[in-house]
Design an enzyme around this catalytic site. Structure first.
Site, PDB file in Angstrom:
ATOM      1  CD1 TRP A 158      -0.248  -1.585   3.096  1.00  0.00           C
ATOM      2  CD2 TRP A 158       0.598   0.485   3.306  1.00  0.00           C
ATOM      3  NE1 TRP A 158       0.544  -1.555   4.226  1.00  0.00           N
ATOM      4  CE2 TRP A 158       1.072  -0.294   4.389  1.00  0.00           C
ATOM      5  CE3 TRP A 158       0.999   1.823   3.236  1.00  0.00           C
ATOM      6  CZ2 TRP A 158       1.923   0.205   5.379  1.00  0.00           C
ATOM      7  CZ3 TRP A 158       1.854   2.324   4.218  1.00  0.00           C
ATOM      8  CH2 TRP A 158       2.299   1.511   5.275  1.00  0.00           C
ATOM      9  CG  ASN A 159       5.115   1.186   0.662  1.00  0.00           C
ATOM     10  OD1 ASN A 159       4.741   0.512  -0.296  1.00  0.00           O
ATOM     11  ND2 ASN A 159       6.330   1.116   1.152  1.00  0.00           N
ATOM     12  CE  LYS A 182      -3.210  -9.214  -2.346  1.00  0.00           C
ATOM     13  NZ  LYS A 182      -3.768  -7.937  -1.849  1.00  0.00           N
ATOM     14  N   PRO A 183      -3.575  -5.879  -5.736  1.00  0.00           N
ATOM     15  CG  PRO A 183      -5.098  -4.142  -6.159  1.00  0.00           C
ATOM     16  CD  PRO A 183      -4.787  -5.571  -6.522  1.00  0.00           C
ATOM     17  CB  ALA A 184      -2.090  -3.179  -0.490  1.00  0.00           C
ATOM     18  N   GLY A 236       6.526  -6.462  -0.135  1.00  0.00           N
ATOM     19  CA  GLY A 236       5.824  -6.392   1.143  1.00  0.00           C
ATOM     20  C   GLY A 236       6.744  -6.804   2.275  1.00  0.00           C
ATOM     21  CB  SER A 237       6.009  -7.693   5.747  1.00  0.00           C
ATOM     22  OG  SER A 237       5.071  -8.720   5.533  1.00  0.00           O
ATOM     23  CD  GLU A 258      12.685  -5.688  -4.867  1.00  0.00           C
ATOM     24  OE1 GLU A 258      13.316  -5.295  -3.861  1.00  0.00           O
ATOM     25  OE2 GLU A 258      13.247  -5.918  -5.952  1.00  0.00           O
ATOM     26  CG  LEU A 259      11.045  -9.975   0.901  1.00  0.00           C
ATOM     27  CD1 LEU A 259      11.512 -11.295   1.480  1.00  0.00           C
ATOM     28  CD2 LEU A 259       9.555 -10.021   0.612  1.00  0.00           C
ATOM     29  NE  ARG A 286      11.273   8.645  -1.022  1.00  0.00           N
ATOM     30  CZ  ARG A 286      11.035   7.760  -2.003  1.00  0.00           C
ATOM     31  NH1 ARG A 286      10.365   8.121  -3.059  1.00  0.00           N
ATOM     32  NH2 ARG A 286      11.501   6.538  -1.934  1.00  0.00           N
ATOM     33  CB  CYS A 292      11.064  -1.342   2.041  1.00  0.00           C
ATOM     34  SG  CYS A 292      10.962  -1.037   0.296  1.00  0.00           S
ATOM     35  CD  GLU A 389      10.517  -2.419   6.775  1.00  0.00           C
ATOM     36  OE1 GLU A 389       9.859  -3.465   6.880  1.00  0.00           O
ATOM     37  OE2 GLU A 389      10.774  -1.899   5.689  1.00  0.00           O
TER      38      GLU A 389
HETATM   39  P1  ADP Z   1       2.176  -4.667   5.203  1.00  0.00           P
HETATM   40  O1  ADP Z   1       2.405  -5.264   6.580  1.00  0.00           O
HETATM   41  O2  ADP Z   1       3.034  -3.516   4.913  1.00  0.00           O
HETATM   42  O3  ADP Z   1       0.718  -4.478   4.865  1.00  0.00           O
HETATM   43  P2  ADP Z   1       2.231  -7.196   3.927  1.00  0.00           P
HETATM   44  O4  ADP Z   1       3.433  -7.973   3.624  1.00  0.00           O
HETATM   45  O5  ADP Z   1       1.317  -7.686   5.015  1.00  0.00           O
HETATM   46  O6  ADP Z   1       2.714  -5.735   4.206  1.00  0.00           O
HETATM   47  O7  ADP Z   1       1.320  -7.024   2.639  1.00  0.00           O
HETATM   48  C1  ADP Z   1       1.833  -6.802   1.338  1.00  0.00           C
HETATM   49  C2  ADP Z   1       0.893  -7.426   0.347  1.00  0.00           C
HETATM   50  O8  ADP Z   1       0.825  -8.831   0.592  1.00  0.00           O
HETATM   51  C3  ADP Z   1      -0.534  -6.921   0.408  1.00  0.00           C
HETATM   52  O9  ADP Z   1      -1.052  -6.877  -0.913  1.00  0.00           O
HETATM   53  C4  ADP Z   1      -1.236  -8.002   1.208  1.00  0.00           C
HETATM   54  O10 ADP Z   1      -2.615  -8.078   0.944  1.00  0.00           O
HETATM   55  C5  ADP Z   1      -0.539  -9.232   0.703  1.00  0.00           C
HETATM   56  N1  ADP Z   1      -0.592 -10.413   1.594  1.00  0.00           N
HETATM   57  C6  ADP Z   1      -0.493 -10.445   2.930  1.00  0.00           C
HETATM   58  N2  ADP Z   1      -0.566 -11.709   3.374  1.00  0.00           N
HETATM   59  C7  ADP Z   1      -0.712 -12.518   2.286  1.00  0.00           C
HETATM   60  C8  ADP Z   1      -0.839 -13.942   2.082  1.00  0.00           C
HETATM   61  N3  ADP Z   1      -0.821 -14.809   3.087  1.00  0.00           N
HETATM   62  N4  ADP Z   1      -0.958 -14.386   0.803  1.00  0.00           N
HETATM   63  C9  ADP Z   1      -0.945 -13.531  -0.234  1.00  0.00           C
HETATM   64  N5  ADP Z   1      -0.827 -12.190  -0.104  1.00  0.00           N
HETATM   65  C10 ADP Z   1      -0.716 -11.678   1.139  1.00  0.00           C
END
Ligand code: ADP
Length: 484
Positions: A158-159, A182-184, A236-237, A258-259, A286, A292, A389
């Site tokens: 989402w960032n 699949k967007p956030a 994402g994370s 990209e973690l 920023r 990240c 983080e």
């Molecule tokens: P944040 O903690 O910054 O939201 P996440 O890693 O949780 O970061 O989320 C990044 C993306 O991964 C989002 O699009 C989220 O919906 C997706 N996501 C989170 N968990 C899962 C999962 N188990 N399977 C697939 N996508 C996921």
């Protein structure tokens, strides 16, 4: 605000499948919130497993035709999409500010940056090369060619609602791959508008699907198991990245990850302190620190620590915090109450262990998820904020003595995405930049992302590189053809 109401009323809110808007098969929707107020902005279609299957059906059908489409034609569609995003710059910027919270000026910056991936990879699409050579044994010729990997699943955060999408979509399409995005859940609106742009740019049906959902795993798990999917690309994370890597292992899917990061910002004794403070403000603030690559830990040589701390504190204290669409606002809200809770907890942990608050330190009362720009000093080594983080507007400062200690402090993390160093000594800059264990180093610069440079990390920060000339390779397979 009338323009906002008009913008939202005209927004495509259904899934993009087969080049068209389509409601979720279950006709379910979910709300998207404005983090500056907590209010619901709009409802969008909520994709489930059956919608994922439909989208992958379309992507698999379109794959061979898209791969066979001349790269010049693919390039022209990407180029047209770039033009259309730029033409709708104000709409994209306002949407990002509404759903993500960043100040409007930063959203406009992201439109330019995010759109640029479309132009850059339009240019890269026609420059995918192979190799032809003779075997050194004298027995035959070697032909090496590149082919698209095949249908790809992209999962984005989402960032940076636009740029994290286009940094994947553009190279995939340039390489001849089809893609399901699949967007956030927090920020689907920007990607839904991008779906409109691609439809208007003439992208053939099925090449790109956009599937928002409030519940990711039930949608994506079956896609990982489907033997038509060839690759996953995720930003994402690190925690979620590890789950997705494990899922990728079942079918040996190609994976780009990209973690998380935990970027050190290292100020050496010979640094230009005013430049370092400028860089620190950019690297820390920023996107309200929700990046990240954000500077997470400030390691400052004790010889200059007092001066750097005083100047940074003054700048942080002067920042104007508020809803991103208001004039002059420099810092927006955090994405959610949950994120604000995490930031609050990291600050509490640090102060309990002995850190001092030079400015800020608390959430801001009232509506929205605002947190004060914060500087913590004397942060002890055992504070969680130095290891985790932050994803918030908190600068944690700690001291060191001399270059060797600075490098050890910087590398003391399981992450390895970005690092920032400030020094006026060119030898030191190169020596330290080469020594640090990370994917990207900013030397006397607080912002390093560049469409033409490879973005990515080492250690638990990920696998693979996006952007640059490297970015398209993530979507290409190498084939060797043996000739007599
Ligand atoms: P944040 O903690 O910054 O939201 P996440 O890693 O949780 O970061 O989320 C990044 C993306 O991964 C989002 O699009 C989220 O919906 C997706 N996501 C989170 N968990 C899962 C999962 N188990 N399977 C697939 N996508 C996921």
């Amino acid at each position: 605000m009338r323009e906002v109401a008009e913008l939202l009323a005209a927004l495509p809110t259904e899934l993009w499948i087969g080049g068209e808007q389509a409601p979720a098969l279950a006709e379910s929707t979910f709300p998207v919130h404005n983090p500056a107020t907590g209010e619901v902005l709009i409802e969008v279609a909520d994709a489930a497993a059956a919608d994922g299957a439909r989208a992958l059906d379309a992507a698999a059908v379109a794959q061979s035709g898209w791969a066979a489409t001349p790269s010049r034609v693919r390039a022209e569609i990407l180029r047209r999409a770039w033009e259309l995003v730029i033409a709708r710059r104000d709409d994209f910027a306002m949407l990002m500010t509404l759903e993500m919270g960043k100040p409007l000026a930063e959203s406009q910056g992201e439109v330019d940056y995010g759109a640029e991936f479309l132009r850059w990879f339009a240019e890269e699409a026609v420059r995918v090369h192979g190799r032809y050579t003779h075997s050194p044994s004298g027995n035959g010729r070697i032909l090496v060619t590149k082919q698209p990997v095949g249908p790809v699943l992209a999962i984005t955060p989402w960032n940076f609602p636009l740029a994290m999408g286009t940094r994947k979509i553009a190279p995939a399409l340039a390489a001849g791959c089809t893609m399901v995005v699949k967007p956030a859940a927090e920020t689907p609106l920007t990607m839904l508008l991008l779906g409109q742009v691609f439809a208007d740019a003439g992208l053939p049906p099925g090449v790109l699907a956009i599937l928002p959902t409030a519940d990711a795993a039930p949608l994506t798990d079956p896609l990982f198991a489907d033997d038509r999917l060839r690759k996953v690309t995720f930003t994402g994370s690190t925690g979620v990245g590890k789950i997705l890597l494990a899922q990728s292992a079942t079918r040996v899917l190609r994976a780009s990850m990209e973690l998380g990061g935990n970027a050190p910002f290292v100020v050496f004794a010979d640094a230009d302190i005013d430049a370092a403070v400028d860089g620190a403000m950019a690297a820390k603030m920023r996107n309200t620190g929700e990046a990240c690559t954000a500077a997470n830990r400030f390691h400052v040589d004790n010889a200059v620590r007092a001066e750097f701390t005083a100047k940074l504190t003054e700048r942080m204290r002067a920042l104007k915090v508020g809803p991103g669409h208001l004039d002059g606002v420099q810092v927006g809200p955090l994405i959610s109450e949950k994120q604000r809770g995490t930031v609050t907890e990291l600050v509490r942990d640090a102060t309990e262990k002995g850190a001092l608050v030079a400015t800020g330190g608390a959430r801001i009362a009232g509506e929205g998820y605002f947190f004060e720009p914060t500087v913590l000093t004397e942060v002890p080594a055992e504070a969680r904020i130095l290891r985790e983080e932050v994803f918030g507007p908190v600068a944690a400062i700690t001291g060191f003595d001399g270059e060797a200690e600075g490098i050890i402090a910087a590398d003391n993390t399981e992450f390895g995405l970005a690092a920032y160093i400030y020094t006026t000594d060119l030898d030191r800059a190169l020596r330290v930049a080469e020594a640090l264990e990370c994917g990207m180093v900013g030397v006397n610069r607080g912002v390093i992302s560049d469409v033409a440079a490879p973005f990515g990390g080492v250690k638990e920060s990920g696998l693979g590189r996006e952007a640059g000339t490297e970015g398209i390779e993530e979507y290409l397979e190498t084939k060797y053809i043996a000739l007599p």
